[in-house]
Each structure stands twice: as C-alpha cells, then as structure tokens.
Design a protein around this motif. Structure first.
Motif, PDB file in Angstrom:
ATOM      1  N   THR A 114      43.862  41.354  21.727  1.00  0.00           N
ATOM      2  CA  THR A 114      45.003  40.905  20.831  1.00  0.00           C
ATOM      3  C   THR A 114      46.403  41.595  21.276  1.00  0.00           C
ATOM      4  N   PRO A 115      47.189  40.718  21.272  1.00  0.00           N
ATOM      5  CA  PRO A 115      48.684  41.490  21.200  1.00  0.00           C
ATOM      6  C   PRO A 115      48.738  41.900  19.967  1.00  0.00           C
ATOM      7  N   LEU A 116      49.164  43.249  19.693  1.00  0.00           N
ATOM      8  CA  LEU A 116      49.303  43.957  18.433  1.00  0.00           C
ATOM      9  C   LEU A 116      50.800  44.603  18.505  1.00  0.00           C
ATOM     10  N   PHE A 117      51.162  44.666  17.307  1.00  0.00           N
ATOM     11  CA  PHE A 117      52.324  45.407  16.954  1.00  0.00           C
ATOM     12  C   PHE A 117      52.282  45.942  15.460  1.00  0.00           C
ATOM     13  N   ARG A 118      52.343  47.677  15.852  1.00  0.00           N
ATOM     14  CA  ARG A 118      52.335  48.344  14.659  1.00  0.00           C
ATOM     15  C   ARG A 118      53.793  48.528  14.167  1.00  0.00           C
ATOM     16  N   ILE A 119      54.096  48.100  12.854  1.00  0.00           N
ATOM     17  CA  ILE A 119      55.500  48.463  12.581  1.00  0.00           C
ATOM     18  C   ILE A 119      55.491  49.081  11.282  1.00  0.00           C
ATOM     19  N   MET A 120      56.615  49.867  11.040  1.00  0.00           N
ATOM     20  CA  MET A 120      56.674  50.545   9.967  1.00  0.00           C
ATOM     21  C   MET A 120      58.163  50.339   9.227  1.00  0.00           C
ATOM     22  N   PRO A 121      58.284  49.418   8.318  1.00  0.00           N
ATOM     23  CA  PRO A 121      59.663  49.002   7.729  1.00  0.00           C
ATOM     24  C   PRO A 121      59.768  49.568   6.610  1.00  0.00           C
ATOM     25  N   ASN A 122      60.617  49.194   5.750  1.00  0.00           N
ATOM     26  CA  ASN A 122      60.612  49.949   4.260  1.00  0.00           C
ATOM     27  C   ASN A 122      61.014  48.944   3.292  1.00  0.00           C
ATOM     28  N   THR A 123      61.113  48.800   2.010  1.00  0.00           N
ATOM     29  CA  THR A 123      61.214  47.726   1.002  1.00  0.00           C
ATOM     30  C   THR A 123      62.724  47.135   1.002  1.00  0.00           C
ATOM     31  N   ALA A 124      63.607  47.844   1.804  1.00  0.00           N
ATOM     32  CA  ALA A 124      65.014  47.295   1.988  1.00  0.00           C
ATOM     33  C   ALA A 124      64.823  46.063   2.913  1.00  0.00           C
ATOM     34  N   ILE A 125      63.761  45.904   3.595  1.00  0.00           N
ATOM     35  CA  ILE A 125      63.659  44.611   4.305  1.00  0.00           C
ATOM     36  C   ILE A 125      63.814  43.412   3.158  1.00  0.00           C
ATOM     37  N   ALA A 126      63.712  43.491   1.982  1.00  0.00           N
ATOM     38  CA  ALA A 126      63.916  42.466   1.247  1.00  0.00           C
ATOM     39  C   ALA A 126      65.460  41.876   1.278  1.00  0.00           C
ATOM     40  N   VAL A 127      66.370  42.781   1.451  1.00  0.00           N
ATOM     41  CA  VAL A 127      67.847  42.433   1.543  1.00  0.00           C
ATOM     42  C   VAL A 127      68.283  42.499   2.918  1.00  0.00           C
ATOM     43  N   GLY A 128      67.245  42.574   4.035  1.00  0.00           N
ATOM     44  CA  GLY A 128      67.786  42.385   5.302  1.00  0.00           C
ATOM     45  C   GLY A 128      68.464  43.943   5.800  1.00  0.00           C
ATOM     46  N   GLU A 129      68.102  45.333   4.984  1.00  0.00           N
ATOM     47  CA  GLU A 129      68.521  46.349   5.366  1.00  0.00           C
ATOM     48  C   GLU A 129      67.455  47.286   5.676  1.00  0.00           C
ATOM     49  N   SER A 130      66.318  47.045   6.255  1.00  0.00           N
ATOM     50  CA  SER A 130      65.269  48.012   6.385  1.00  0.00           C
ATOM     51  C   SER A 130      65.587  48.634   7.701  1.00  0.00           C
ATOM     52  N   MET A 131      65.011  49.723   7.969  1.00  0.00           N
ATOM     53  CA  MET A 131      64.868  50.437   9.279  1.00  0.00           C
ATOM     54  C   MET A 131      63.431  50.214   9.922  1.00  0.00           C
ATOM     55  N   THR A 132      63.165  49.388  10.959  1.00  0.00           N
ATOM     56  CA  THR A 132      61.877  49.095  11.117  1.00  0.00           C
ATOM     57  C   THR A 132      61.602  49.771  12.795  1.00  0.00           C
ATOM     58  N   CYS A 133      60.405  50.782  12.639  1.00  0.00           N
ATOM     59  CA  CYS A 133      60.119  51.089  13.828  1.00  0.00           C
ATOM     60  C   CYS A 133      58.967  50.472  14.148  1.00  0.00           C
ATOM     61  N   ILE A 134      58.698  50.126  15.750  1.00  0.00           N
ATOM     62  CA  ILE A 134      57.693  49.341  16.195  1.00  0.00           C
ATOM     63  C   ILE A 134      57.060  50.004  17.297  1.00  0.00           C
ATOM     64  N   SER A 135      55.782  49.859  17.412  1.00  0.00           N
ATOM     65  CA  SER A 135      54.945  50.202  18.523  1.00  0.00           C
ATOM     66  C   SER A 135      54.260  48.992  19.077  1.00  0.00           C
ATOM     67  N   GLU A 136      54.079  48.711  20.434  1.00  0.00           N
ATOM     68  CA  GLU A 136      53.307  47.401  20.760  1.00  0.00           C
ATOM     69  C   GLU A 136      52.424  47.534  21.878  1.00  0.00           C
ATOM     70  N   PHE A 137      51.274  46.776  21.829  1.00  0.00           N
ATOM     71  CA  PHE A 137      50.089  46.973  22.577  1.00  0.00           C
ATOM     72  C   PHE A 137      49.552  45.535  22.984  1.00  0.00           C
ATOM     73  N   ASN A 138      49.193  45.577  24.361  1.00  0.00           N
ATOM     74  CA  ASN A 138      48.675  44.019  24.830  1.00  0.00           C
ATOM     75  C   ASN A 138      49.954  43.093  24.882  1.00  0.00           C
ATOM     76  N   THR A 139      50.940  43.341  24.795  1.00  0.00           N
ATOM     77  CA  THR A 139      52.111  42.048  24.509  1.00  0.00           C
ATOM     78  C   THR A 139      52.793  41.816  26.027  1.00  0.00           C
ATOM     79  N   THR A 140      53.345  40.901  25.980  1.00  0.00           N
ATOM     80  CA  THR A 140      54.366  40.507  26.755  1.00  0.00           C
ATOM     81  C   THR A 140      55.644  40.747  26.529  1.00  0.00           C
ATOM     82  N   GLU A 141      56.621  40.447  27.561  1.00  0.00           N
ATOM     83  CA  GLU A 141      58.135  40.692  27.155  1.00  0.00           C
ATOM     84  C   GLU A 141      58.552  39.546  26.152  1.00  0.00           C
TER      85      GLU A 141
END
Length: 266
Positions: A114-141
């Motif tokens: 399964t294409p998988l992304f682990r993400i860690m955003p924060n609640t500021a994502i609600a107003v478009g100001e998150s800092m989102t860190c992403i790791s990816e597995f089994n994914t294409t470009e």
C-alpha cells in the motif's frame, strides 16, 4: 484542488483541523471529503459545520481514493485491522497521522504494498499554517507530488526520514502548544504592566507571528534578528538576560527533550 475523494477516519481535534484546512484553503471540494465519527455529540458538531459524515469506516474506505487515519494512537491498530481487507494498493493512498505507529507496524496490518505516507501536522493546519513533516513508503513520484501539493496549501511541508518522525512530532506536532504557552506568558506580563488582557494577547500573538515571518521571509538566523533589537545597555538585552538567568532557553530545550524521550520509551 485535488479531484480525489478523501476520507478522514477520526474526527477529533486533529482530524477536524485537517478537514477545515482542506476546505478553507480550497484543497478539495467539500463534496469529495468524508469524515467518519461514531460519537453522537461529535457528529452534531461536524454536521453543524456542514461536513459529510459516516459512521461506517469500511464503506467510507471503499468510496475514497485517499484515506487519512487521524485516530488516537490507542485506537489505531484496531481501526487499521477493521479496514485492512478494503485497502487496495492499486486504488488507495493511506496517510497516517498517528504518533508512535511506524510504517512497519502499519504495513504488517494492511497490504504491505500500500502507498503510505506518515505525516505529522499540527492543529494550525485548520488555518493553513501547519508545519507538516512527511515520510513516504511504496509511493511513486506522482503520488508524492500529489500529497505534497495538498498539504502545501495548508502550511509548510518537508519530507524527512522516518527515524526523524519522533523529533518531528515533538517539534511540529506539539510545537503549537509551546507557542501558546509563550503567548499566555507574555499576555500575563502585559496585564501586570497595565495593558488589558485582550490587547496583551493581541500584541503577544502578533509579535510571535511577526518574528516567525522575519525568519521565514529573510531565511535568517534568530540571533541576527535579535541583534537588530538589542541596543547596548537597552531594555531588550536586560530582559533577555533576566529570562536566561531564570532558564528560558534551557527550560525549552529540556521540555522538548523530555517529550522526545517519553515518546521513544513507548
């Protein structure tokens, strides 16, 4: 705007924040977004916000392209087992926001391709100001770019190795709470100096926002910006030295490391 259908499983504070960010920043048409929730009181809140709601995780997965898991860590494995037979690697992208649950643990439960992304955003994502860190597995470009485009509308995005995800959780995921504590402290100081609570909080919030924007816009170091404000013998350096005397920087560092160490003990 993505045309994919997105299901968010788990509509607590983070799940709802993601949904609000996706819709308010036009990352998705609201008709293509579905939130799953089983708590009756929570469902009322979501309906009042005009979100599409389902209590059935399996049917929601079947009717989606992208699945975001935003449940509490204690419930994550149960939810993944519930939907595992319905996740199809050729159709679905799975995104996990669950702290402490790594890719190996997830891919042992669902189809390992399964294409998988682990993400860690924060609640500021609600107003478009998150800092989102992403790791990816089994994914294409193409998949990686698609997820990056979605979350870039909701703040800043960086891709990291999974071994840094615990640190990202502390810095980005928990970081909003630390910023709020700073705002609260400055507000209380303002009140003690005679400024009313509303204006003190406004000042505190804006100086934090403005300081961050100086760093982000100028790509500069915090000390360089501090130097612009600290006149020799002035009140700013007096305040900074007093704060450091009481352990300002040390307390922040020790708090972050304590959270990091606790997370890695789980």
């Amino acid at each position: 705007m993505t045309t994919k259908k997105i299901t968010i499983i788990g509509s607590g504070n983070l799940g709802l924040s993601i949904a609000e960010g996706l819709t308010s920043k036009s990352a998705i048409d609201k008709k293509n977004l579905l939130l799953t929730e089983k708590n009756a009181d929570r469902i009322k809140i979501l309906l009042n916000k005009n979100f599409n709601i389902s209590e059935d995780n399996i049917s929601s997965v079947n009717n989606s392209d992208i699945i975001i898991i935003a449940v509490k860590p204690k419930n994550a494995e149960e939810v993944l087992k519930e939907i595992s037979d319905n996740i199809k690697p050729e159709k679905h992208i799975l995104i996990s926001c669950v702290a402490g649950l790594n890719s190996q643990q997830i891919l042992r439960i669902i189809n390992p391709n399964t294409p998988l992304f682990r993400i860690m955003p924060n609640t500021a994502i609600a107003v478009g100001e998150s800092m989102t860190c992403i790791s990816e597995f089994n994914t294409t470009e193409v998949q990686k770019k698609e997820i990056e485009n979605i979350f870039s509308k909701l703040g800043k995005v960086i891709f990291i190795n999974e071994e840094l995800m615990s640190a990202a959780t502390v810095l980005a995921g928990c970081g909003v709470a630390f910023a709020m504590r700073f705002i609260r402290a400055v507000t209380e100081a303002g009140v003690e100096m005679g400024v009313d609570a509303y204006n003190s909080q406004l000042i505190a919030s804006q100086i934090l926002k403005g300081g961050a924007e100086l760093i982000l816009s100028n790509d500069t170091h915090p000390e360089k910006e501090i130097d612009k404000v600290t006149t020799p013998g002035g009140i700013t350096i007096t305040a900074l030295n007093e704060m450091e005397h009481y352990g300002f920087s040390a307390a922040i560092i020790k708090g972050l490391i304590a959270a990091f160490n606790k997370m890695n003990k789980k």
